[in-house]
Design an enzyme around this catalytic site. Sequence first.
Site, PDB file in Angstrom:
ATOM      1  CG  LEU A 125     -31.410  91.704  42.191  1.00 34.10           C
ATOM      2  CD1 LEU A 125     -31.535  90.208  41.893  1.00 34.10           C
ATOM      3  CD2 LEU A 125     -30.748  92.398  40.984  1.00 34.10           C
ATOM      4  NE  ARG A 244     -27.792  97.598  34.917  1.00 30.52           N
ATOM      5  CZ  ARG A 244     -27.017  96.563  35.216  1.00 30.52           C
ATOM      6  NH1 ARG A 244     -26.272  95.978  34.280  1.00 30.52           N
ATOM      7  NH2 ARG A 244     -26.957  96.112  36.462  1.00 30.52           N
ATOM      8  NE  ARG A 269     -30.585 136.996  38.029  1.00 33.68           N
ATOM      9  CZ  ARG A 269     -30.868 137.640  39.153  1.00 33.68           C
ATOM     10  NH1 ARG A 269     -32.084 138.124  39.359  1.00 33.68           N
ATOM     11  NH2 ARG A 269     -29.939 137.799  40.078  1.00 33.68           N
ATOM     12  CD  GLN A 280     -17.583 133.846  23.452  1.00 28.86           C
ATOM     13  OE1 GLN A 280     -16.597 134.269  24.053  1.00 28.86           O
ATOM     14  NE2 GLN A 280     -17.618 133.746  22.142  1.00 28.86           N
ATOM     15  N   GLY A 341     -28.183 130.516  39.834  1.00 29.10           N
ATOM     16  CA  GLY A 341     -27.546 131.217  40.950  1.00 29.10           C
ATOM     17  C   GLY A 341     -28.251 130.913  42.266  1.00 29.10           C
ATOM     18  CD  GLU A 365     -33.465  99.665  36.361  1.00 31.23           C
ATOM     19  OE1 GLU A 365     -33.020  99.184  35.298  1.00 31.23           O
ATOM     20  OE2 GLU A 365     -34.607 100.126  36.496  1.00 31.23           O
ATOM     21  CB  THR A 367     -23.319 101.866  41.488  1.00 34.89           C
ATOM     22  OG1 THR A 367     -22.350 100.823  41.267  1.00 34.89           O
ATOM     23  CG2 THR A 367     -24.060 101.627  42.797  1.00 34.89           C
TER      24      THR A 367
HETATM   25  N1  CAA Z   1     -26.784  88.176  30.818  1.00 29.55           N
HETATM   26  C1  CAA Z   1     -26.887  86.835  31.000  1.00 29.55           C
HETATM   27  N2  CAA Z   1     -26.213  86.181  31.975  1.00 29.55           N
HETATM   28  C2  CAA Z   1     -25.406  86.904  32.758  1.00 29.55           C
HETATM   29  C3  CAA Z   1     -25.249  88.302  32.618  1.00 29.55           C
HETATM   30  C4  CAA Z   1     -25.989  88.936  31.583  1.00 29.55           C
HETATM   31  N3  CAA Z   1     -25.894  90.255  31.396  1.00 29.55           N
HETATM   32  N4  CAA Z   1     -24.382  88.745  33.551  1.00 29.55           N
HETATM   33  C5  CAA Z   1     -23.988  87.678  34.251  1.00 29.55           C
HETATM   34  N5  CAA Z   1     -24.623  86.561  33.782  1.00 29.55           N
HETATM   35  C6  CAA Z   1     -24.457  85.174  34.226  1.00 29.55           C
HETATM   36  C7  CAA Z   1     -22.998  84.742  34.049  1.00 29.55           C
HETATM   37  O1  CAA Z   1     -22.787  84.238  32.762  1.00 29.55           O
HETATM   38  C8  CAA Z   1     -22.862  83.697  35.125  1.00 29.55           C
HETATM   39  O2  CAA Z   1     -23.452  82.489  34.641  1.00 29.55           O
HETATM   40  P1  CAA Z   1     -22.773  81.029  34.926  1.00 29.55           P
HETATM   41  O3  CAA Z   1     -22.898  80.862  36.408  1.00 29.55           O
HETATM   42  O4  CAA Z   1     -23.609  80.084  34.142  1.00 29.55           O
HETATM   43  O5  CAA Z   1     -21.354  81.131  34.479  1.00 29.55           O
HETATM   44  C9  CAA Z   1     -23.745  84.211  36.244  1.00 29.55           C
HETATM   45  O6  CAA Z   1     -24.701  85.107  35.634  1.00 29.55           O
HETATM   46  C10 CAA Z   1     -22.964  84.962  37.299  1.00 29.55           C
HETATM   47  O7  CAA Z   1     -22.301  86.035  36.617  1.00 29.55           O
HETATM   48  P2  CAA Z   1     -21.043  86.798  37.231  1.00 29.55           P
HETATM   49  O8  CAA Z   1     -20.045  85.789  37.711  1.00 29.55           O
HETATM   50  O9  CAA Z   1     -20.603  87.816  36.237  1.00 29.55           O
HETATM   51  O10 CAA Z   1     -21.707  87.498  38.509  1.00 29.55           O
HETATM   52  P3  CAA Z   1     -21.086  88.440  39.591  1.00 29.55           P
HETATM   53  O11 CAA Z   1     -21.487  87.935  40.924  1.00 29.55           O
HETATM   54  O12 CAA Z   1     -19.625  88.675  39.324  1.00 29.55           O
HETATM   55  O13 CAA Z   1     -21.941  89.810  39.412  1.00 29.55           O
HETATM   56  C11 CAA Z   1     -22.543  91.946  38.504  1.00 29.55           C
HETATM   57  C12 CAA Z   1     -21.964  90.542  38.271  1.00 29.55           C
HETATM   58  C13 CAA Z   1     -22.525  92.574  37.123  1.00 29.55           C
HETATM   59  C14 CAA Z   1     -21.717  92.788  39.466  1.00 29.55           C
HETATM   60  C15 CAA Z   1     -24.020  91.832  39.004  1.00 29.55           C
HETATM   61  O14 CAA Z   1     -24.067  91.341  40.334  1.00 29.55           O
HETATM   62  C16 CAA Z   1     -24.763  93.161  38.958  1.00 29.55           C
HETATM   63  O15 CAA Z   1     -25.275  93.544  37.900  1.00 29.55           O
HETATM   64  N6  CAA Z   1     -24.839  93.867  40.102  1.00 29.55           N
HETATM   65  C17 CAA Z   1     -25.687  95.067  40.192  1.00 29.55           C
HETATM   66  C18 CAA Z   1     -27.097  94.662  40.539  1.00 29.55           C
HETATM   67  C19 CAA Z   1     -28.099  95.733  40.230  1.00 29.55           C
HETATM   68  O16 CAA Z   1     -28.104  96.345  39.160  1.00 29.55           O
HETATM   69  N7  CAA Z   1     -29.002  95.961  41.196  1.00 29.55           N
HETATM   70  C20 CAA Z   1     -30.043  96.908  41.025  1.00 29.55           C
HETATM   71  C21 CAA Z   1     -31.367  96.265  41.359  1.00 29.55           C
HETATM   72  S1  CAA Z   1     -32.809  97.115  40.876  1.00 29.55           S
HETATM   73  C22 CAA Z   1     -32.817  98.536  41.740  1.00 29.55           C
HETATM   74  O17 CAA Z   1     -31.913  99.288  41.645  1.00 29.55           O
HETATM   75  C23 CAA Z   1     -33.989  98.882  42.610  1.00 29.55           C
HETATM   76  C24 CAA Z   1     -35.190  99.265  41.899  1.00 29.55           C
HETATM   77  O18 CAA Z   1     -36.285  98.912  42.342  1.00 29.55           O
HETATM   78  C25 CAA Z   1     -35.140 100.169  40.717  1.00 29.55           C
END
Ligand code: CAA
Length: 388
Positions: A125, A244, A269, A280, A341, A365, A367
């Site tokens: 992503l 998550r 220790r 305590q 320590g 996943e 911050t």
């Molecule tokens: N379930 C279903 N739909 C959802 C949703 C959810 N939980 N959250 C948002 N949507 C939908 C909204 O309804 C909206 O739909 P419409 O366009 O139809 O209205 C659309 O998605 C856009 O939603 P937002 O306007 O809320 O989106 P945003 O741009 O404001 O972003 C955010 C929201 C929560 C900040 C999101 O971008 C986010 O979660 N960011 C963090 C990303 C993340 O967790 N990345 C980690 C990737 S994995 C990783 O870490 C690496 C790895 O390999 C482990």
Amino acid sequence: MIEELYTKQQVDLRNRARELAENVMRPVAAKYDVAQEYPWEVQKAIKDAGLSGVWIPKEYGGLGGGVLDLCLVVEEFSRACGGMGVGFAVNALGSFPIIISGSDDQKERWLPGIAAGEKLIAFGLSEKMAGSDAGSMVTRAEKDGDSYVLNGEKKWNTGGSVASYNTIFAVTNPERGARGVSAFVVEEGTPGYKIGKHEDKMGIRCVPVVEIHLDNCRVPEANLLGGREGQGFKQAMITLDRARPGVAAQAVGLAQGALDLAMEYTGERQQFGQSVNSFQGIQWMLADMATQIEAARQLVHAAARTIDSGHKNITKISAMCKLMATDVSMKVTTDCVQLFGGYGYCKDYPIEKYMRDAKITQIYEGTNQVQRLVIARKLLREAAGGAS
Ligand code: CAA
């Protein structure tokens, strides 16, 4: 764990995971941490133990477990090694989009191999300029006949270099923002699919985190998840809601593993002519940590049960459990280093690794700042009379 509150399968999975973690993972955790190498012997042991497909439906060769089953296993693995915990859990993150939105054909193509432990899968992503703001990704997927041509770069792809499949999110319609994102499963060996930089990390060092380069990477139309363009951002968000709690379980496991070590050390220790745990001040630290871990665990299990019940509104509780458990994990692992320590700061003891491994759980996943944003948005919507 009060076993009566869990199904027989869940108790059995927890026990099998604990045995594997103690016998296979713990003895080699330090070796792979230093080498920063993927532990194929551990992957084989998970496969041989029949635990690879805990969350995959039975009709596709999995154990048919839910998010709670996944969390129980991830906690036990992470108690021995946080890197091995996420090396396992990332396969759930990568395969949830297929389970949630794949067609029967797509499920049949990809899930049985993952369930059998023959294939690993990652989740693509994030990009260099699209981390928290996932919707601003620029990786493109352009339709060309009966295939799509992908160009761009994915960042922080956990397990990407060892995975046979990668769930890649790319923009099919740049004019539609997040609504123009689509999800594809890209298979290892596809021309134009290349592994880029391997990150040199603070923690979870046994699991590779890499860049993925897509250079005119052509995938069949049949690899578009769900068969419809524009669904990718929602598929990613729904996936993260389910995944998550797995990160939260990793955090609980790390905190519990660190506390186990601190309990042992503070009993052995001797200072001022008595064991350190007879003071305590130390006892109160141990009590606080055990309480915080149990509170986090209960919230993780509540979130997992809510998801497994099929409830529609899971976003807030999923974010809450990730936020709480990972903050607890960072605090507990830091306090456990303190209890060791000077020895805690040195690599002769395994405790400092817990603190290094815990840090990433507050970052990936989403911050914990993003989790707070997600929770606050839901709270405000509820206050305005909407669904949570
Ligand atoms: N379930 C279903 N739909 C959802 C949703 C959810 N939980 N959250 C948002 N949507 C939908 C909204 O309804 C909206 O739909 P419409 O366009 O139809 O209205 C659309 O998605 C856009 O939603 P937002 O306007 O809320 O989106 P945003 O741009 O404001 O972003 C955010 C929201 C929560 C900040 C999101 O971008 C986010 O979660 N960011 C963090 C990303 C993340 O967790 N990345 C980690 C990737 S994995 C990783 O870490 C690496 C790895 O390999 C482990």
